[in-house]
Motif scaffolding. Sequence first.
Motif, short mmCIF file in Angstrom:
data_model
loop_
_atom_site.label_atom_id
_atom_site.label_comp_id
_atom_site.label_asym_id
_atom_site.label_seq_id
_atom_site.Cartn_x
_atom_site.Cartn_y
_atom_site.Cartn_z
N LEU A 48 34.83 139.90 -12.96
CA LEU A 48 33.88 138.82 -12.70
C LEU A 48 33.69 138.67 -11.19
CD1 LEU A 48 35.05 136.11 -15.27
CD2 LEU A 48 33.08 137.64 -15.44
N VAL A 49 32.44 138.53 -10.79
CA VAL A 49 32.12 138.34 -9.38
C VAL A 49 32.77 137.05 -8.89
CG1 VAL A 49 30.27 137.99 -7.70
CG2 VAL A 49 29.98 139.64 -9.56
N GLY A 50 33.45 137.15 -7.73
CA GLY A 50 34.12 135.99 -7.18
C GLY A 50 35.55 135.83 -7.65
N LYS A 51 35.99 136.71 -8.55
CA LYS A 51 37.35 136.65 -9.07
C LYS A 51 38.15 137.85 -8.55
CE LYS A 51 36.39 133.08 -11.68
NZ LYS A 51 36.95 131.73 -11.46
N SER A 52 39.46 137.79 -8.76
CA SER A 52 40.35 138.88 -8.35
C SER A 52 40.79 139.70 -9.55
CB SER A 52 41.58 138.33 -7.62
OG SER A 52 41.22 137.72 -6.41
N GLN A 53 41.04 140.98 -9.31
CA GLN A 53 41.61 141.87 -10.32
C GLN A 53 42.83 142.54 -9.71
OE1 GLN A 53 40.89 142.35 -13.43
NE2 GLN A 53 38.96 141.26 -13.65
N VAL A 54 43.71 143.05 -10.57
CA VAL A 54 44.93 143.70 -10.10
C VAL A 54 44.90 145.17 -10.48
CG1 VAL A 54 47.45 143.79 -10.30
CG2 VAL A 54 46.28 141.58 -10.24
N ILE A 55 45.15 146.03 -9.50
CA ILE A 55 45.19 147.47 -9.71
C ILE A 55 46.63 147.94 -9.48
CG2 ILE A 55 44.36 149.70 -8.85
CD1 ILE A 55 41.75 148.25 -8.07
N THR A 56 47.13 148.77 -10.40
CA THR A 56 48.51 149.26 -10.32
C THR A 56 48.53 150.67 -9.74
OG1 THR A 56 49.07 147.96 -12.28
CG2 THR A 56 50.64 149.65 -11.60
N LEU A 57 49.27 150.84 -8.64
CA LEU A 57 49.36 152.13 -7.94
C LEU A 57 50.81 152.58 -7.86
CD1 LEU A 57 47.10 151.44 -4.82
CD2 LEU A 57 46.40 152.52 -6.94
N ARG A 58 50.98 153.89 -7.63
CA ARG A 58 52.31 154.42 -7.34
C ARG A 58 52.19 155.58 -6.35
NH1 ARG A 58 54.36 155.96 -12.14
NH2 ARG A 58 54.41 158.22 -11.83
N VAL A 59 53.06 155.60 -5.37
CA VAL A 59 53.13 156.70 -4.41
C VAL A 59 54.28 157.61 -4.82
CG1 VAL A 59 53.52 157.35 -2.01
CG2 VAL A 59 52.16 155.32 -2.54
N GLU A 60 54.01 158.91 -4.92
CA GLU A 60 55.05 159.88 -5.28
C GLU A 60 55.14 160.95 -4.21
OE1 GLU A 60 54.48 161.55 -9.12
OE2 GLU A 60 55.20 159.77 -10.18
N ASP A 61 56.38 161.28 -3.80
CA ASP A 61 56.64 162.39 -2.90
C ASP A 61 57.30 163.50 -3.70
OD1 ASP A 61 55.63 160.91 -0.86
OD2 ASP A 61 57.57 160.28 -0.06
N LEU A 62 56.66 164.67 -3.77
CA LEU A 62 57.14 165.78 -4.61
C LEU A 62 57.35 167.04 -3.78
CD1 LEU A 62 54.69 165.24 -7.60
CD2 LEU A 62 57.07 164.52 -7.48
N PRO A 63 58.40 167.83 -4.07
CA PRO A 63 59.57 167.36 -4.83
C PRO A 63 60.38 166.40 -3.99
CG PRO A 63 59.96 169.55 -3.99
CD PRO A 63 58.53 169.22 -3.62
N ARG A 64 61.12 165.52 -4.62
CA ARG A 64 61.84 164.47 -3.89
C ARG A 64 62.84 165.05 -2.88
NH1 ARG A 64 61.52 159.27 -5.54
NH2 ARG A 64 60.39 158.85 -7.46
N GLU A 65 63.54 166.12 -3.30
CA GLU A 65 64.57 166.67 -2.41
C GLU A 65 63.97 167.33 -1.18
OE1 GLU A 65 63.63 169.55 -5.74
OE2 GLU A 65 64.08 167.42 -5.52
N ALA A 66 62.67 167.73 -1.24
CA ALA A 66 62.06 168.41 -0.11
C ALA A 66 61.30 167.45 0.80
CB ALA A 66 61.11 169.51 -0.59
N ALA A 67 61.01 166.23 0.30
CA ALA A 67 60.22 165.29 1.08
C ALA A 67 61.05 164.75 2.23
CB ALA A 67 59.72 164.15 0.20
N SER A 68 60.44 164.72 3.38
CA SER A 68 61.15 164.21 4.54
C SER A 68 61.19 162.69 4.56
CB SER A 68 60.48 164.73 5.82
OG SER A 68 59.14 164.30 5.88
N GLN A 69 60.33 162.06 3.75
CA GLN A 69 60.29 160.61 3.71
C GLN A 69 61.43 160.09 2.84
OE1 GLN A 69 57.91 158.53 5.13
NE2 GLN A 69 59.09 156.77 4.45
#
Length: 695
Positions: A192-213
């Motif tokens: 609805l115009v003038g209202k808020s909505q919620v968007i669900t996001l996820r950040v993934e670093d692949l592969p985990r063992e190689a990611a420097s973050q």
Amino acid sequence: MTWSVVLSPLLPLPLIAAAGLVALVLCAILLWRRQRGTFLRALAFTLLIVALLNPSLTETERDRLPGIAAVIVDESASQVQAKRQEIVAAVREALADRLSRFKDIEIRWASVRAEGSGEDGTALFSTLNRLLSDVPPERIAGAVLVTDGQVHDVPANAAALGFDAPVHALITARPGEHDRRLIVHRAPRFGLVGKSQVITLRVEDLPREAASQNVRDRVQVTVRRDGETVSVKQIAPGENALIPVDITHGGMNIFEFEAEPLAGELTIANNRAVVATEGIRENLRVLLVSGEPHAGERTWRNLLKSDASVDLVHFTILRPPEKQDGTPINQLSLIAFPTRELFSVKIDEFDLIVLDRYQRRGVLPIIYFDNIARYVREGGALLVAAGPDFAGTPSIYRSPLAPVLPAEPTGRVIEEPFRATVAERGRRHPVTRGLPGADADPPRWGRWFRAVEATPDRGETVMNGPDNVPLLILSREEEGRVALLLTDHAWLWSRGFEGGGPQIALLRRLSHWLMKEPELEEERLSAHGAAGKLVIERQTMGEEAAPVKITTPSGAEREVALERSEPGLWRAEIEAGEIGLYHLTDGKHTALANVGPLNPKELAELIATEDKVADLVADTGGGTVRIDAADAAGELPRITLLSDVRHWAGRDWIALKRTDAYVVRGIRSIPLFAGLLGLALLLAGLAATWYREGR
């Protein structure tokens, strides 16, 4: 050349079988009784049965057909974004050199490019099926896939391929690949115009063992709406994050989310995600005030009530204050006119106010006209449908409403038949451009009979009346908008007088322009993707349209000149070489357009992998080889031809199937029991039995 024996029975096979059975029984009886000449009689019976079967010796001339192998090269966006083009080119060159040495194999090549096609993902096996659709299954020698393994149409099993031959996968990769991606888990399609909505996001670093973050560190995510930054969020990798966004206008609201880059990652193309949410206005609240009953009053009411999304509040002043005749107050009206609630307390709750032939008669105090003017300046919409009331002394122009009205009445009311015409500027304006019937001279619609003369001092005159006096004027007043219709005879079109006219189209466009629908903006740059192309449109009231600079999803830039399509509308159509979000600007206006899926599978995962094709390759007996260096000739496995084996690949080799398909060039048949030879054999058998009897 091959030889074979072919039977062409002279009698039905059941009869020959019965005769053979009888002969066998007789021979068995004779053998049991130890009769002399039993074996000669058995030979005679055998020759007779064979003669009835009519055998012939057949010579067949055959030419072996070459097997057909398919090589599918993945050149999709995932390969390009991960910068594997050099490896792919080297593998293709080395593969072509080695396969060219086989004279018994015909090689068919195909490349798969998903850019701009609108396909969601890399479809290697669909391409494979099309490439081999005209080949009999027995001639297929196998398939080789040159890919990063990110394939999105892998069949469930080998039987779904439609042929019995090996499939090999050569996985192109770069050493030490790691990547960051942004995933949209849940996003609303409408809001609805003038209202808020919620968007669900996820950040993934692949592969985990190689990611420097470090996974416990937070990643900065920038949120943009229609190209403008609205917020910056901090998100922990691997966790779902809820991002609130505001729906600010009707139509498509495009939200971009961009995660900060990871050091040394493959590409930042999948660090971005796009969500398109359709802005829908909650039921529009319209206040319609009719100054007096007249023939056109119901037209406005019917038009507004026909739209289910409109909540209409309508008041008609049936008896002005000066007309008092002593009628009891309880018989004058069902309800009192709630002037204070409508024009002071709740005026800001309305999306549109329509004053239909309204004039000052003391019903509304002067301060309420000032409230309406303030309502317009702060973003409200006002439509004035004027009749003779606008020209007289009690005109609303003689009130605090005058500063927001775009024309001053001269006091003259023109009462003569005329056909409304679209003004020169109106031919470019989205409200009146292309109205049905407007292209003829005179326009193909019915006449009106009254217009109010007024002198415009601002705004756009989009329609003219008799003697080219302004008939419809559109004006922007600070944050709000005003439309002034200087006739009260528009209702004649709805009644079909002299064929009627495009009243519904005109009034709907008018109300949508007043409520700031993006599609009806005079100055607007827009674009959309269609069938692998980018379609650009520029609405303008000017004489020319500036070139548009386009920034592709990969960051490349190009400039496109627009061509005039119709008055006020300029267009261009170009091939979209990439899938993803395009940014466009002409220096003053910006636009966003998406080609293909909003968040394509092609860019969701970019790290090379064997997992998606491994099961199918193993099911066909093929092999998977990873090639992660530009020196593909050194890493490419040895290729050979084999026949009828269970495994078509080894540690350093892969094989294609040697097929047995052939074409018959000629057949020559020699009957064995035909002619004198057959007759002589039969007579010899019978004579031998008699000879034994004679002894």
